[in-house]
Enzyme design. Structure first.
Site, PDB file in Angstrom:
ATOM      1  N   LYS A 136       0.832  -1.213   0.000  1.00 41.92           N
ATOM      2  CA  LYS A 136       0.000   0.000   0.000  1.00 41.92           C
ATOM      3  C   LYS A 136       0.862   1.257   0.000  1.00 41.92           C
ATOM      4  O   LYS A 136       0.489   2.267  -0.592  1.00 41.92           O
ATOM      5  CB  LYS A 136      -0.941  -0.002   1.206  1.00 41.92           C
ATOM      6  CG  LYS A 136      -0.169   0.145   2.511  1.00 41.92           C
ATOM      7  CD  LYS A 136      -1.046   0.428   3.709  1.00 41.92           C
ATOM      8  CE  LYS A 136      -0.170   0.888   4.866  1.00 41.92           C
ATOM      9  NZ  LYS A 136      -0.282   0.081   6.063  1.00 41.92           N
ATOM     10  N   ARG A 187       3.818  10.183   4.877  1.00 41.49           N
ATOM     11  CA  ARG A 187       5.078  10.499   4.201  1.00 41.49           C
ATOM     12  C   ARG A 187       5.190   9.927   2.792  1.00 41.49           C
ATOM     13  O   ARG A 187       5.842  10.509   1.942  1.00 41.49           O
ATOM     14  CB  ARG A 187       6.253  10.029   5.051  1.00 41.49           C
ATOM     15  CG  ARG A 187       6.112   8.628   5.555  1.00 41.49           C
ATOM     16  CD  ARG A 187       7.263   8.240   6.460  1.00 41.49           C
ATOM     17  NE  ARG A 187       7.178   8.899   7.762  1.00 41.49           N
ATOM     18  CZ  ARG A 187       8.016   8.646   8.771  1.00 41.49           C
ATOM     19  NH1 ARG A 187       8.994   7.761   8.602  1.00 41.49           N
ATOM     20  NH2 ARG A 187       7.884   9.259   9.922  1.00 41.49           N
ATOM     21  N   ASN A 188       4.559   8.775   2.532  1.00 43.01           N
ATOM     22  CA  ASN A 188       4.651   8.198   1.188  1.00 43.01           C
ATOM     23  C   ASN A 188       3.973   9.100   0.163  1.00 43.01           C
ATOM     24  O   ASN A 188       4.513   9.353  -0.908  1.00 43.01           O
ATOM     25  CB  ASN A 188       4.026   6.803   1.168  1.00 43.01           C
ATOM     26  CG  ASN A 188       4.769   5.845   2.074  1.00 43.01           C
ATOM     27  OD1 ASN A 188       5.901   5.487   1.804  1.00 43.01           O
ATOM     28  ND2 ASN A 188       4.143   5.484   3.183  1.00 43.01           N
ATOM     29  N   GLU A 222       8.661   4.333   3.888  1.00 43.64           N
ATOM     30  CA  GLU A 222       8.424   2.889   3.750  1.00 43.64           C
ATOM     31  C   GLU A 222       8.196   2.460   2.298  1.00 43.64           C
ATOM     32  O   GLU A 222       8.697   1.439   1.869  1.00 43.64           O
ATOM     33  CB  GLU A 222       7.229   2.453   4.618  1.00 43.64           C
ATOM     34  CG  GLU A 222       7.493   2.451   6.116  1.00 43.64           C
ATOM     35  CD  GLU A 222       8.318   1.246   6.573  1.00 43.64           C
ATOM     36  OE1 GLU A 222       8.594   0.350   5.761  1.00 43.64           O
ATOM     37  OE2 GLU A 222       8.701   1.225   7.764  1.00 43.64           O
TER      38      GLU A 222
END
Lengths: 342, 342
Positions: free
Chosen positions: B196, B263-264, B293
């Site tokens: 995800k 953050r992604n 991540e």
């Protein structure tokens, strides 16, 4: 390459937006304005931007006034119905006699319609008023008109019983940024397009609750989103469509776009913040917001499903409890208890 | 009613949040802080709020310092692994010898782990380091820690090969606002939870593009969302899991929460606005954001899927082209052409 003579009925946001890909593709496009579009039409005739989509209509599009419907339809091969759900019956009555089943009818109108005391989908309404030999194409999927008008990537679904006709329409309308996926599940597309507005109210309620609590409630919203899609799948199946439609562009993706903003969410948010239903309706009117589609659809959908007798309230608890909240008890706490057991 | 003696390893946001439902339910809860949690631990020892979730840890929770791991585990029946993906190997090495397969291991860590040159999921890593006789439970689904800590409705998925064990855990942990759905599809839950973040980067790219164009791109995002879920389903199936998992709380709902912030998405947005990959990484570091991540998972996932040889790049174009953008050509235009044919 096929080009079509296309008449768009309704010069609102989507009617206006579709002139962009359709003319770019080489079709001959006419745009007919309803009585409600007079102000927009005046601007377009003066070469101004369409106020709802922020772009100018291509100069090769012919504009037609409300009294020029017959001229607008003269020689048309495809007719796009782009009026509001409230406008569809009058428009269909006006075009009856001017069109026949050889015309490719494409409907972008969303919602459920009351016809002679019965609740029908948009294409059922078209068949009822124009004739059962018509095989209309229904447009669904995530399509904010402003983005279509600005040539920003959009992937819609064209659903039709008649794959040959809809393939021709796709050939004529599709551009690199206005992509068309075909489907045979008309009822599924229509039910998802209508019911999503009811589920957007439910999600708005969580936004309102969250604001009242001074927190976010994204975990609950993400769960409610998934359960809403599952209910759309059940309704679709119960009415003879395919569950997959709810898990496609017509369901998941359109619901996603719908909850990013809009009046249904705004209305739900007021309810979540503690407004009573009547207060919330008054507040929406005060903000100048017209018809709240999800509010209307909750009632019509309830009547339709009650009559079809194919689903019990416990199978579609979110839908049913929104209906109950809006039209029966008006108690937010009951909604939360029934839907989240809270 | 079952009560368990539970040791939570890691006093970060989720480790801290879980103390709330678990103590409320009557379990005996211990919270062990890693070296990285020292600052948080000091605040908790002083009775202050946990800085990442904005609530106080219940006073009956026993706090343990990094050097007190053995004491923290003494007599524990269930062990929750709540460290970061980077912290999991050291912690597992520390607990080896202190635990056996009779312990109920529950992992909330997300991501893919490199172990001895091979890419493993979290529960595969646990089995590799602790023993194949362990049957860990994996936690997935939409669960922002702050909302769990504030007792706002959350529905997570506990996946385990051993239904008896996970049913006991559910009995001990579930509260009216922390709902647990059971599943046997561990690999599916883990792959969706890891991937995800890669798809959140892809969606962030569209946000960045939209900002650069001064418009929204919600139609494209809603389409990309659906295709991302379809790719998660393919990956899950290819690795032996169930496609349905991607269409459940572990897939759709968790992805929905992930793209609401984080953050992604922020990293993707920089790429969409035209930052080169290295520039974007530098900018994220400048903003004080640590590990992204999705950036790490793109590479590890690519290696894992390449080694498994069960999917070709053309079957998972979004994932593959994010990998390519981040690690090979760095060309945003190639990403857009390959994913949207634009």
């Amino acid at each position: 390459m096929i080009f079509l003579r296309v008449t768009i009925l309704g010069a609102g946001a989507m009617g206006g937006a579709l002139t962009i890909p359709l003319t770019e593709k080489g079709n001959e496009v006419r745009l007919w304005a309803t009585e409600y579009d007079r102000r927009v039409l005046k601007l377009l005739e003066e070469g101004e931007e369409h106020p709802r989509i922020g772009v100018k209509i291509p100069s090769k599009v012919s504009l037609f006034r409300p009294e020029q419907l017959e001229d607008a339809l003269e020689g048309a091969e495809a007719i796009i119905i782009a009026v509001s759900s409230e406008g569809i019956k009058p428009v269909l009555e006006d075009v009856r006699g001017l069109v026949d089943a050889a015309h490719k009818i494409v409907a972008v109108t969303k919602g459920l319609i009351e016809v002679g005391g019965k609740i029908l989908t948009v294409t059922q309404t078209i068949k009822r008023l124009l004739g059962n030999n018509f095989k209309p194409t229904y447009v669904s999927g995530p399509s904010i008109a402003k983005e279509v008008a600005r040539k920003l990537y959009t992937n819609v679904v064209y659903s039709c019983e008649d794959m040959k006709t809809v393939s021709q329409i796709k050939g004529a309308f599709e551009t690199p940024y206005y992509r068309i996926t075909l489907s045979t599940d008309v009822i599924g597309a229509e039910m998802c397009a209508a019911l999503k507005n009811v589920y957007a109210i439910a999600m708005g309620i969580l936004d309102g609750l969250a604001e009242a609590k001074g927190s976010s409630m994204e975990n609950a919203k993400a769960t409610l989103f998934l359960r809403s899609v599952a209910e759309m799948a059940k309704v679709t199946k119960a009415l003879g469509g395919m569950e997959e439609t709810a898990y496609s562009l017509s369901g998941i993706s359109d619901l996603l776009v719908t909850i990013r903003g809009g009046r249904n969410g705004m209305f739900g948010k007021l309810l979540g913040k503690g407004f009573e239903v009547k207060e919330a309706l008054r507040e929406m009117a005060r903000r100048g917001v017209g018809v709240i589609e999800g509010y209307v659809t909750a009632k019509r959908g309830y009547e339709m499903l009650t009559e079809s007798r194919r689903l019990t309230p416990s199978e579609i608890p979110i839908f049913y409890n929104i209906y109950k909240l809006l039209y029966e008890d008006g108690e937010l706490s009951n909604f939360l208890r029934e839907v989240f057991s809270l």
